[in-house]
Structures are given as structure tokens and as C-alpha cells.
Design an enzyme around this catalytic site. Structure first.
Site, short mmCIF file in Angstrom:
data_model
loop_
_atom_site.label_atom_id
_atom_site.label_comp_id
_atom_site.label_asym_id
_atom_site.label_seq_id
_atom_site.Cartn_x
_atom_site.Cartn_y
_atom_site.Cartn_z
N CYS A 184 23.61 9.90 25.10
CA CYS A 184 23.14 10.54 23.86
C CYS A 184 24.11 11.64 23.40
O CYS A 184 24.22 11.92 22.21
CB CYS A 184 21.74 11.13 24.04
N CYS A 190 20.44 1.76 20.99
CA CYS A 190 19.10 2.33 20.75
C CYS A 190 18.80 2.51 19.27
O CYS A 190 17.67 2.79 18.91
CB CYS A 190 18.96 3.67 21.48
N CYS A 227 16.39 10.41 19.90
CA CYS A 227 15.54 10.90 20.99
C CYS A 227 15.73 12.41 21.18
O CYS A 227 16.57 13.03 20.54
CB CYS A 227 15.94 10.18 22.27
N ASP A 257 19.90 4.93 17.37
CA ASP A 257 19.93 6.32 16.95
C ASP A 257 21.23 6.62 16.21
O ASP A 257 22.25 6.00 16.49
CB ASP A 257 19.83 7.25 18.17
#
Ligand code: FES
Length: 133
Positions: free
Chosen positions: A106, A37, A62, A39
């Protein structure tokens, strides 16, 4: 995906992140990222007598990444380096009262960044000790 998919705890840490910011005089800095992603997270620690006395973070990611990073800093503050090193993504997720399944990854950012920050501290500490001899 909207905020209704998250627990109150996630929303709280996303809206009011704890220990947010960089640390110019950090004793250790750890970075981790998710190539899927894009991140990434930076964790900064100050160490006193083998305990984490201060911690802060900067994250690009996120809502789950922000909340995971925030609660990670709360979980490791005041812990010994050895105990903080053992923190897992599962503990971070549990402390947030859960994450949606497709957001579980995450929480991995926090656990990895903590380990990297402690590794960085230990590397610097060893280098400083060697320089003194
Ligand atoms: Fe990338 Fe959450 S989607 S860390």
C-alpha cells in the site's frame, strides 16, 4: 484485519489524514493505482522555485493506503523536486512506524504518485517554456 494490526501512527494518519483534498490550481498531478486491489491515489503539488510548496491528496483505498498517502504528503512538503522524487515505499513505511507485511504494497502508491506528479509538473513546465520561445 482490524485496527489493532496497525501502529498508532498508522491509525492517527488514517483517522486524521493530513493535506486531504484536491487542488484546483495544482502545478502537477500524479496518479498511481494497485491493479490487484483496485485502490488508487491522486497527489497534487504546487511548486515554487523547484521546491514543493503545497501538496494534497485524494485516495480510494484501505486504511494503510490512506495513512501512507497522508504521511507521504508530510514527507515531501518543503522538499526539492529532486529529493522528493527519491522517496521510497520503505521510507513511507518507516515513517508510519511500520505496516503489516501484507499491507506493505500500500505504501508503494505514495512513492509512485509523487514521481508521477513531479513528472507531470516537469512536462507542463517544459511545454510552457517551449511556448514562450
Ligand atoms: Fe490496496 Fe492497501 S489494499 S492499497
Amino acid at each position: 484485519m482490524n485496527l489493532n494490526d496497525y501502529t498508532d501512527n498508522v491509525i492517527d494518519h488514517f483517522m486524521s489524514p493530513r493535506n486531504l483534498g484536491s487542488m484546483v490550481d495544482a502545478d502537477g498531478i500524479g496518479t498511481s493505482g494497485d491493479p490487484d486491489c483496485g485502490d488508487y491515489l491522486h497527489i497534487y503539488i504546487k511548486v515554487n522555485e523547484n521546491y514543493i510548496s503545497e501538496v494534497s491528496f485524494l485516495v480510494f483505498g484501505c486504511a494503510a493506503a490512506v495513512a501512507s498517502s497522508s504521511i507521504t504528503t508530510e514527507l515531501i512538503k518543503g522538499k526539492s523536486l529532486d529529493n522528493a522524487y527519491k522517496i521510497t515505499a520503505e521510507e513511507i513505511t518507516a515513517a508510519l512506524s511500520g505496516l503489516p507485511d501484507f499491507k506493505l504494497h500500500c505504501s508503494v502508491l505514495g512513492a509512485a504518485a509523487v514521481k508521477n506528479a513531479i513528472d507531470d509538473f516537469r512536462k507542463r513546465h517544459l511545454a510552457a517554456s517551449a511556448a514562450e520561445q
